[in-house]
Design a protein around this motif. Structure first.
Motif, short mmCIF file in Angstrom:
data_model
loop_
_atom_site.label_atom_id
_atom_site.label_comp_id
_atom_site.label_asym_id
_atom_site.label_seq_id
_atom_site.Cartn_x
_atom_site.Cartn_y
_atom_site.Cartn_z
N PRO A 266 0.72 -1.46 -0.13
CA PRO A 266 0.03 -0.46 0.49
C PRO A 266 0.82 1.13 -0.07
CG PRO A 266 -0.92 -1.40 1.55
CD PRO A 266 0.20 -2.34 0.97
N GLY A 267 0.20 2.15 -0.96
CA GLY A 267 0.93 3.43 -1.11
C GLY A 267 2.62 3.21 -2.62
N ALA A 268 2.91 2.22 -2.36
CA ALA A 268 3.17 2.18 -3.69
C ALA A 268 2.63 2.90 -5.02
CB ALA A 268 4.27 0.78 -3.74
N THR A 269 3.41 3.06 -5.85
CA THR A 269 2.95 3.27 -7.32
C THR A 269 1.67 2.11 -8.05
OG1 THR A 269 4.60 5.34 -7.77
CG2 THR A 269 3.01 4.38 -9.51
N ILE A 270 2.90 1.02 -8.02
CA ILE A 270 2.24 0.01 -8.31
C ILE A 270 2.01 -1.11 -6.82
CG2 ILE A 270 1.80 -1.57 -9.73
CD1 ILE A 270 2.71 -0.36 -12.04
N SER A 271 0.70 -1.31 -6.91
CA SER A 271 0.83 -2.22 -5.41
C SER A 271 0.46 -3.58 -5.40
CB SER A 271 0.19 -2.04 -4.20
OG SER A 271 0.16 -2.84 -3.17
N ASN A 272 1.40 -4.77 -4.88
CA ASN A 272 1.07 -5.83 -5.00
C ASN A 272 0.20 -6.55 -3.81
OD1 ASN A 272 0.97 -6.18 -8.02
ND2 ASN A 272 3.57 -6.73 -8.23
N HIS A 273 -0.22 -5.73 -2.88
CA HIS A 273 -0.09 -6.34 -1.91
C HIS A 273 -1.52 -6.98 -1.66
CE1 HIS A 273 -0.75 -7.29 2.97
NE2 HIS A 273 0.36 -6.20 3.27
N PRO A 274 -2.40 -7.74 -1.13
CA PRO A 274 -3.57 -8.47 -1.50
C PRO A 274 -4.02 -7.98 -0.39
CG PRO A 274 -2.14 -10.29 -0.33
CD PRO A 274 -1.08 -9.29 -0.81
N ALA A 275 -3.87 -7.42 0.66
CA ALA A 275 -4.61 -6.69 1.47
C ALA A 275 -4.69 -5.03 0.83
CB ALA A 275 -4.25 -7.08 2.86
N ASP A 276 -4.22 -4.96 0.12
CA ASP A 276 -4.72 -3.47 0.21
C ASP A 276 -5.90 -2.92 -0.58
OD1 ASP A 276 -4.36 -0.81 -1.66
OD2 ASP A 276 -2.13 -1.27 -1.87
N PRO A 277 -6.09 -2.21 -0.18
CA PRO A 277 -7.82 -1.83 0.13
C PRO A 277 -7.90 -1.24 -1.49
CG PRO A 277 -6.77 -0.46 2.19
CD PRO A 277 -5.59 -1.16 1.34
N GLN A 278 -7.65 -1.02 -1.97
CA GLN A 278 -7.45 -0.51 -3.99
C GLN A 278 -8.11 -2.01 -5.07
OE1 GLN A 278 -4.31 -0.11 -6.56
NE2 GLN A 278 -3.09 -0.39 -5.13
N PHE A 279 -7.65 -2.90 -3.82
CA PHE A 279 -8.56 -4.24 -4.69
C PHE A 279 -9.10 -4.71 -4.00
CE2 PHE A 279 -3.25 -5.11 -4.18
CZ PHE A 279 -3.52 -4.52 -6.12
N GLY A 280 -10.84 -4.10 -3.24
CA GLY A 280 -11.50 -4.60 -2.11
C GLY A 280 -11.35 -5.47 -1.38
N ALA A 281 -12.34 -5.90 -1.38
CA ALA A 281 -12.32 -7.13 0.17
C ALA A 281 -12.24 -8.24 -1.11
CB ALA A 281 -13.78 -7.12 0.01
N ALA A 282 -11.37 -9.09 0.31
CA ALA A 282 -10.93 -10.81 -0.22
C ALA A 282 -12.13 -11.46 0.27
CB ALA A 282 -9.73 -11.29 -0.08
N PRO A 283 -12.72 -12.51 -0.77
CA PRO A 283 -12.19 -13.03 -1.73
C PRO A 283 -12.40 -12.39 -2.47
CG PRO A 283 -13.67 -14.64 -1.20
CD PRO A 283 -13.21 -13.35 -0.18
N ARG A 284 -11.94 -12.08 -4.34
CA ARG A 284 -11.92 -11.71 -5.18
C ARG A 284 -12.83 -12.65 -6.09
NH1 ARG A 284 -8.45 -8.24 -2.53
NH2 ARG A 284 -6.49 -9.49 -3.26
N PRO A 285 -13.22 -12.34 -7.40
CA PRO A 285 -13.68 -12.92 -8.10
C PRO A 285 -11.98 -13.92 -8.66
CG PRO A 285 -14.57 -11.70 -8.46
CD PRO A 285 -13.89 -11.21 -7.28
N ALA A 286 -11.71 -14.87 -9.35
CA ALA A 286 -10.76 -15.36 -9.47
C ALA A 286 -10.59 -14.40 -10.91
CB ALA A 286 -10.65 -16.78 -9.75
N TRP A 287 -9.06 -14.26 -11.34
CA TRP A 287 -9.09 -13.67 -12.38
C TRP A 287 -9.06 -15.36 -14.32
CZ3 TRP A 287 -7.09 -9.57 -14.55
CH2 TRP A 287 -7.01 -9.20 -15.96
N ARG A 288 -9.48 -14.91 -14.80
CA ARG A 288 -10.28 -15.54 -15.77
C ARG A 288 -8.57 -15.77 -16.47
NH1 ARG A 288 -14.95 -13.36 -14.25
NH2 ARG A 288 -14.58 -12.08 -16.29
N CYS A 289 -8.05 -14.66 -17.32
CA CYS A 289 -6.95 -15.14 -18.41
C CYS A 289 -8.10 -14.07 -19.78
CB CYS A 289 -5.69 -15.37 -18.04
SG CYS A 289 -4.70 -15.69 -18.72
N ASP A 290 -8.70 -14.24 -19.28
CA ASP A 290 -9.29 -13.81 -21.14
C ASP A 290 -9.44 -12.29 -21.77
OD1 ASP A 290 -11.50 -12.90 -19.51
OD2 ASP A 290 -12.97 -14.51 -19.77
#
Length: 436
Positions: free
Chosen positions: A204-228
């Motif tokens: 959190p706070g980075a230009t591009i965050s990869n933290h799974p609990a970063d609020p920008q990604f919304g609440a977990a669990p998220r819908p799975a990435w479908r790669c489509d």
């Protein structure tokens, strides 16, 4: 004013051996290297990834070979065999580049402008580390940088080694996944933090965050990435995108590019996992972020590798020039002239090369390139490169000038092509002779 420019190319000491945005500066700027793009089914690339996953692609090379992979608890790590789950590498390659070496405008089974991203990521694995500035002599790109940018095998091998370095960064600078399984690298779920770090171990706070609990990604669990291509990438941390592509590979020729693998993500509904991955624990050296192996876990086996894989994918390239001498007549200093020198590979595999000019009135493009030899599919019949040498007469230092363009191949042994350039000028009004 009349200038005669003579360009002579000769082979010296030949030997054979076994649409994106641009960054402000990359290893080959301001021009792009050219790369060989293999078949649309990605057959060669997938074989290369299988080989790289067990250090069978460029074994023994300290820069491109896969290192021993550490395993064990935080206080008792030991070296194990070089190994990365191949499906994981394939999914990363798809996320990074759609498993391509060249720009989308380059047809498959041909040579064209290499894929370079806005942040200097190069090729299939979008290798950025070590590719942002020239690292060779005289502020030029190094032979290793040329190999990464132009040859799929070296690009894949370097990407695999970088991922291995991210894994081996634990526990000194990275958390451990698999506290209950001795951090076994054959369990794909245990690569969670290494994959996170491949794109940037950011929070959190980075230009591009990869933290799974970063609020920008919304609440977990998220819908799975479908790669489509139907979901917004900025709504998912990088490692979840890779996990989604492992489970949902693209298809080519009516078949998936790899066997789907439904790897498990850390379950943030479990209090211990939620606590470990709390943003409050995202503090170097991240020792409070260790987690057990996400369940259900998937133990993957080493792929079967053909004994001739290195001979087929790396090959034994031989450097040769189809053009030996070219003459260009310059009538005035305002006319820019060019000469094209074909660069071909009469051996096998992919020949990579670099071009270096000795003087600023000589401009070479591309600065590095590739040429496919026997064993490499080629839609056009001849997958060679063409080096363009531009002579800028406004930068010629005197009435007589000479320079050299040297082509050297990091994959073709000590083979070089030297281009000698000389210029003679007659100065004065038309019809008059220059004073002795």
């Amino acid at each position: 004013m009349l200038a005669a420019l003579v360009v002579a190319a000769g082979l010296v000491g030949l030997s054979a051996r076994n649409g994106t945005e641009r960054a402000e500066a990359c290893a080959f700027d301001p021009r792009r290297p050219y790369a060989y793009e293999a078949d649309q089914l990605r057959t060669l690339y997938l074989q290369g990834i299988d080989a790289a996953s067990v250090n069978a692609l460029v074994p023994g090379d300290p820069f491109f070979g896969l290192p021993p992979i550490e395993r064990g608890a935080r206080t008792s790590r030991t070296d194990g065999a070089p190994f990365i789950p191949a499906t994981l590498l394939k999914a990363i390659a798809w996320v990074e580049s759609n498993l391509t070496m060249a720009q989308p405008s380059v047809r498959f089974e041909s040579v064209g402008e290499g894929l370079v991203s806005f942040d200097c990521g190069h090729g299939i694995m979008q290798v950025t580390t070590g590719m942002t500035v020239p690292l060779g002599a005289d502020n030029k790109a190094s032979p290793r940088q040329a190999s990464i940018a132009t040859h799929f095998a070296y690009n894949i091998a370097r990407g695999a080694q970088i991922l291995a370095e991210k894994w081996n960064g634990a526990p000194e600078a990275r958390p451990i996944a698999g506290t209950d399984t001795q951090s076994d690298p054959q369990i794909v779920e245990n690569w969670y933090f290494a994959v996170w770090a491949y794109n940037g171990f950011t929070g959190p706070g980075a230009t591009i965050s990869n933290h799974p609990a970063d609020p920008q990604f919304g609440a977990a669990p998220r819908p799975a990435w479908r790669c489509d291509g139907t979901q917004a990438r900025n709504r998912y941390p990088y490692q979840e995108i890779v996990w989604g592509c492992m489970a949902h590979p693209e298809s080519r020729g009516g078949r998936p590019l790899w066997e789907p693998l439904q790897a498990s993500l850390p379950d943030l509904s479990q209090p211990a996992v939620f606590q470990a991955l709390s943003p409050a624990n995202f503090v170097f050296p991240y020792s409070s972020m260790d987690i057990p192996t996400p369940q259900p876990a998937h133990l993957v086996q080493r792929p079967a590798i053909a004994g001739d894989v290195q001979a087929r994918l790396v090959g034994s390239p031989v450097f040769e020039a189809a053009s030996r001498s070219v003459t260009i007549n310059l009538k005035d200093r305002r006319t820019v002239q060019t000469v094209k020198v074909p660069v071909r590979n009469s051996g096998s595999g992919v020949l990579t090369w670099q071009a270096t000019a000795s003087d600023n009135f000589l401009i070479v493009d591309p600065p590095a390139g590739a040429a496919a030899g026997s064993g490499m599919p080629c839609a056009t019949g001849v997958c060679s490169s063409e080096l363009t040498i531009t002579v800028n007469p406004t930068l010629l230092p005197a009435a007589r000038a000479s320079g050299t363009v040297t082509l050297a191949s990091p994959t073709g042994g000590t083979a070089t092509i030297r281009v000698e350039v000389s210029a003679e000028f007659e100065i004065g009004a038309p019809g008059t002779s220059r004073a002795p």
